[in-house]
Design a protein around this motif. Sequence first.
Motif, PDB file in Angstrom:
ATOM      1  N   LYS A  70       0.785  -1.127   0.127  1.00 53.85           N
ATOM      2  CA  LYS A  70       0.081  -0.072  -0.016  1.00 53.85           C
ATOM      3  C   LYS A  70       0.785   1.102  -0.094  1.00 53.85           C
ATOM      4  N   THR A  71       0.630   2.074  -1.037  1.00 58.24           N
ATOM      5  CA  THR A  71       1.516   3.343  -1.138  1.00 58.24           C
ATOM      6  C   THR A  71       0.700   4.458  -1.143  1.00 58.24           C
ATOM      7  N   PRO A  72       0.911   5.690  -1.309  1.00 65.14           N
ATOM      8  CA  PRO A  72       0.159   6.773  -1.573  1.00 65.14           C
ATOM      9  C   PRO A  72      -0.146   7.086  -2.859  1.00 65.14           C
ATOM     10  N   GLU A  73       0.450   6.168  -3.878  1.00 67.46           N
ATOM     11  CA  GLU A  73      -0.289   6.144  -5.313  1.00 67.46           C
ATOM     12  C   GLU A  73      -1.161   5.116  -5.333  1.00 67.46           C
ATOM     13  N   GLY A  74      -1.279   4.169  -4.326  1.00 70.68           N
ATOM     14  CA  GLY A  74      -2.297   2.967  -4.507  1.00 70.68           C
ATOM     15  C   GLY A  74      -1.591   1.786  -4.265  1.00 70.68           C
ATOM     16  N   ALA A  75      -2.045   0.517  -4.473  1.00 70.17           N
ATOM     17  CA  ALA A  75      -1.462  -0.727  -4.550  1.00 70.17           C
ATOM     18  C   ALA A  75      -0.363  -0.916  -5.534  1.00 70.17           C
ATOM     19  N   ARG A  76       0.599  -1.452  -5.067  1.00 62.23           N
ATOM     20  CA  ARG A  76       1.771  -1.724  -6.202  1.00 62.23           C
ATOM     21  C   ARG A  76       2.431  -2.999  -5.888  1.00 62.23           C
ATOM     22  N   ALA A  77       2.480  -3.785  -6.867  1.00 63.45           N
ATOM     23  CA  ALA A  77       3.271  -4.832  -6.939  1.00 63.45           C
ATOM     24  C   ALA A  77       4.623  -4.949  -6.441  1.00 63.45           C
ATOM     25  N   ALA A  78       5.049  -5.768  -5.587  1.00 63.30           N
ATOM     26  CA  ALA A  78       6.707  -5.444  -5.323  1.00 63.30           C
ATOM     27  C   ALA A  78       7.124  -6.920  -4.966  1.00 63.30           C
ATOM     28  N   LEU A  79       8.543  -6.672  -4.996  1.00 59.73           N
ATOM     29  CA  LEU A  79       9.564  -7.903  -4.601  1.00 59.73           C
ATOM     30  C   LEU A  79      10.134  -7.884  -3.177  1.00 59.73           C
ATOM     31  N   GLY A  80      10.005  -8.923  -2.501  1.00 56.74           N
ATOM     32  CA  GLY A  80      10.692  -9.010  -1.290  1.00 56.74           C
ATOM     33  C   GLY A  80      12.042  -9.575  -1.227  1.00 56.74           C
ATOM     34  N   ILE A  81      13.128  -8.822  -0.879  1.00 60.43           N
ATOM     35  CA  ILE A  81      14.331  -9.453  -1.084  1.00 60.43           C
ATOM     36  C   ILE A  81      15.189  -9.200   0.331  1.00 60.43           C
ATOM     37  N   ASN A  82      15.541 -10.053   1.099  1.00 60.78           N
ATOM     38  CA  ASN A  82      16.349  -9.924   2.130  1.00 60.78           C
ATOM     39  C   ASN A  82      15.932  -8.701   3.105  1.00 60.78           C
ATOM     40  N   ASP A  83      14.653  -8.898   3.452  1.00 70.50           N
ATOM     41  CA  ASP A  83      13.962  -7.895   4.414  1.00 70.50           C
ATOM     42  C   ASP A  83      13.894  -6.551   3.864  1.00 70.50           C
ATOM     43  N   ARG A  84      13.851  -6.351   2.640  1.00 70.25           N
ATOM     44  CA  ARG A  84      13.380  -5.043   2.001  1.00 70.25           C
ATOM     45  C   ARG A  84      12.463  -5.389   0.852  1.00 70.25           C
ATOM     46  N   TYR A  85      11.655  -4.438   0.712  1.00 70.96           N
ATOM     47  CA  TYR A  85      10.613  -4.582  -0.454  1.00 70.96           C
ATOM     48  C   TYR A  85      11.175  -3.389  -1.553  1.00 70.96           C
ATOM     49  N   PHE A  86      10.883  -3.787  -2.870  1.00 70.88           N
ATOM     50  CA  PHE A  86      11.255  -2.994  -4.075  1.00 70.88           C
ATOM     51  C   PHE A  86       9.871  -3.058  -4.920  1.00 70.88           C
TER      52      PHE A  86
END
Length: 301
Positions: A10-26
């Motif tokens: 969930k972002t200010p611009e709306g829902a966005r697909a993301a990748l989770g890598i080593n405790d971070r999201y992109f």
Amino acid sequence: MTIWTLATLKTPEGARAALGINDRYFILHDLQPLMQGTTSKQILQTWETSLPLLNALVEKVVADDAVFAHGVPAGEADLLTPVLEPDGLFAVGANYSGHLKEMGLAATKWASMPFFIRPPKTTLVGPGDTVIIPKTTKQFDWECELAVFIGKTLKNVSKEEAAAAVAGYAIGLDLSCRDLIKVDNDLKVDLVRGKAQDTMAPCGAVMMPAQFVPDVNNLRIQLFVNEEKMMDASTCEMLYKIDEQISTISEFMTIEAGSILFTGSPSGSAGEHGDRWLKPGDRIHATIENVGSLDVTMRQA
């Protein structure tokens, strides 16, 4: 190969697909501008071609310290359910030997595999303070299930074809109003009031691709309520394995790519803990080995 997960933030611009890598999201389109507007559901709908592209993209991220530093730390990420508005949300019942025993039933496969369809747009939620206890129930119960994400449209497929179509896994909580399931009429069972009310199918927190889960038939499942262990079982107790579940469902209806399947719950529901029904403020922490964890909090309608 670097382990990664598929998520929706969930972002200010709306829902966005993301990748989770080593405790971070992109955010996906930050890594690849050509994927602007691409949703997690669309990724699953093109899973056969998307998977190698995502694997390659992940390796580029971990190899570039400057890019990796711009990821959103896990503690700051506002996660939604991994796939929003799937075309299908299926659930298989009576599938764990221990759960059948606690209901006083024989721990054997039934001649006809029981399954039903949840309305996904209102029942499906992600982690956090997301679950609303219906006003009409006094016996709100938990069930913890391996959730399966489908990466190919299926109809009348074999078990081998079904297994090959699995894109990934997450945790599904098949929450239930026990006092509303059994009804005093000729039908005897009401799965809509009992299992399909708003927010009663938390799923997530992320999707773990199937390529990182070597043995789906031997995964430890645990569920805690307010840090007290309520469930501790294994997917090895499944009577209908995942490939059989998918194959069977595909005989009766088309399973669209991007759909989700809840695969049954083991023993350890509230009735086995002195009728310790969920109440507002209760916190569920569920984990499945090699898949991840999901945390949700109950609130009153």
